[in-house]
Design an enzyme around this catalytic site. Structure first.
Site, PDB file in Angstrom:
ATOM      1  N   ASN A   1       8.323  -1.358  12.570  1.00 32.24           N
ATOM      2  CA  ASN A   1       7.876  -1.237  11.183  1.00 32.24           C
ATOM      3  C   ASN A   1       8.245   0.109  10.565  1.00 32.24           C
ATOM      4  OD1 ASN A   1       5.815   0.272  12.583  1.00 32.24           O
ATOM      5  ND2 ASN A   1       4.532   0.051  10.752  1.00 32.24           N
TER       6      ASN A   1
ATOM      7  N   LYS B   1       9.668  -7.612  10.604  1.00 32.50           N
ATOM      8  CA  LYS B   1       9.405  -6.647  11.684  1.00 32.50           C
ATOM      9  C   LYS B   1      10.136  -6.982  12.985  1.00 32.50           C
ATOM     10  CE  LYS B   1       4.916  -5.130   9.948  1.00 32.50           C
ATOM     11  NZ  LYS B   1       3.507  -4.839  10.280  1.00 32.50           N
TER      12      LYS B   1
ATOM     13  N   PHE C   1       0.830  -1.203   0.000  1.00 28.85           N
ATOM     14  CA  PHE C   1       0.000   0.000   0.000  1.00 28.85           C
ATOM     15  C   PHE C   1       0.865   1.255   0.000  1.00 28.85           C
ATOM     16  CE2 PHE C   1      -1.324   3.284   3.036  1.00 28.85           C
ATOM     17  CZ  PHE C   1      -2.526   3.734   2.504  1.00 28.85           C
TER      18      PHE C   1
END
Length: 250
Positions: A85, A64, A15
């Site tokens: 992150n 992460k 995204f």
């Protein structure tokens, strides 16, 4: 031109690249956002060395937790969660300093809080990866008791076969932190007794593609409140930008 980017593997569903490059264009920011699809976390060193204009990175699956070993400092909240992150990159002469943050917890907490009611006291967290740790931290900070659900026997988890209708009614907040149901596997969903859900059930799916996952659809059919992870993504992207650019996070 400044650079920002995303590390993970694979990155087909990303995204961030669209969001940030549109932001840079709309706001006249001289920067670009790049996907760095790296098959091993060790490749992070090469990404940083070969991109001297790099000011910040987002981190996604499966790095992460692993990325924390490569950082010079980590924010207290990210350390408590056990996952990073967002990385702020600062260069001082020949020295490169990497500082880790967690914007997942900020985005999730701000997104789910308006949906919580007095009846919501206990939550099931589906999955045990980096995102699930941020979700756990966020839910507990909002006063909920949490239990992790895994496909495998692990310490401090329960397995899907142990989730009875009675468990669903007691743990009436359920957050999906797994990729089950993500496009192109939209016909899949976590194995739960959906028939035990009702108007007091809250289902939150970190996935956002498709807009309504089968997990959400099956819950909604029994009266559950449902929400996908798009707002969380927007909120965590906003927080990422602050971590990268605000002087107070140096």
């Amino acid at each position: 031109m400044d650079k920002y980017g995303l590390i993970g593997y694979p990155l087909g569903h990303s995204f961030s690249i669209g969001y940030f490059n549109e932001k840079f264009q709309n706001e006249g920011i001289d920067a670009e956002y790049i996907n760095f699809e790296i098959p091993n976390i060790e490749d992070l060193v090469e990404v940083i060395d070969s991109n001297p204009e790099l000011k910040g990175l987002n981190v996604t699956i499966p790095y992460k937790e692993k990325v924390m070993f490569y950082l010079d400092s980590i924010s207290p909240e990210a350390r408590a969660i056990g996952a990073v992150n967002v990385i702020r990159i600062t260069r001082k002469g020949n020295k490169v300093l990497l500082k880790g943050f967690n914007s997942d917890v900020i985005g999730f907490r701000q997104s789910i809080e308006p949906l919580l009611e007095k009846c919501h006291k206990k939550a099931l967290i589906l999955g045990t990866g980096g995102a699930s740790k941020a979700v756990d931290h966020g839910l507990r900070s909002l006063g909920l008791e949490t239990v992790f659900v895994s496909r495998y026997e692990r310490p401090d988890t329960i397995q899907y076969g142990m989730i009875t209708p009675e468990v669903i009614q007691e743990y009436n907040v359920i957050v999906n932190c797994t990729p089950v149901g993500m496009y192109p596997h939209s016909d899949e969903c976590p194995k739960l007794p959906y028939e035990a859900m009702n108007h007091e059930t809250l289902l939150y799916d970190l996935l956002y593609n498709p807009d309504e996952t089968l997990f959400m659809k099956k819950g909604a059919e029994h009266g559950a409140t449902v929400k996908n992870g798009l707002e969380m993504l927007l909120l965590q992207a906003f927080s990422s930008w602050e971590f990268w650019t605000d002087e107070c996070y140096k």
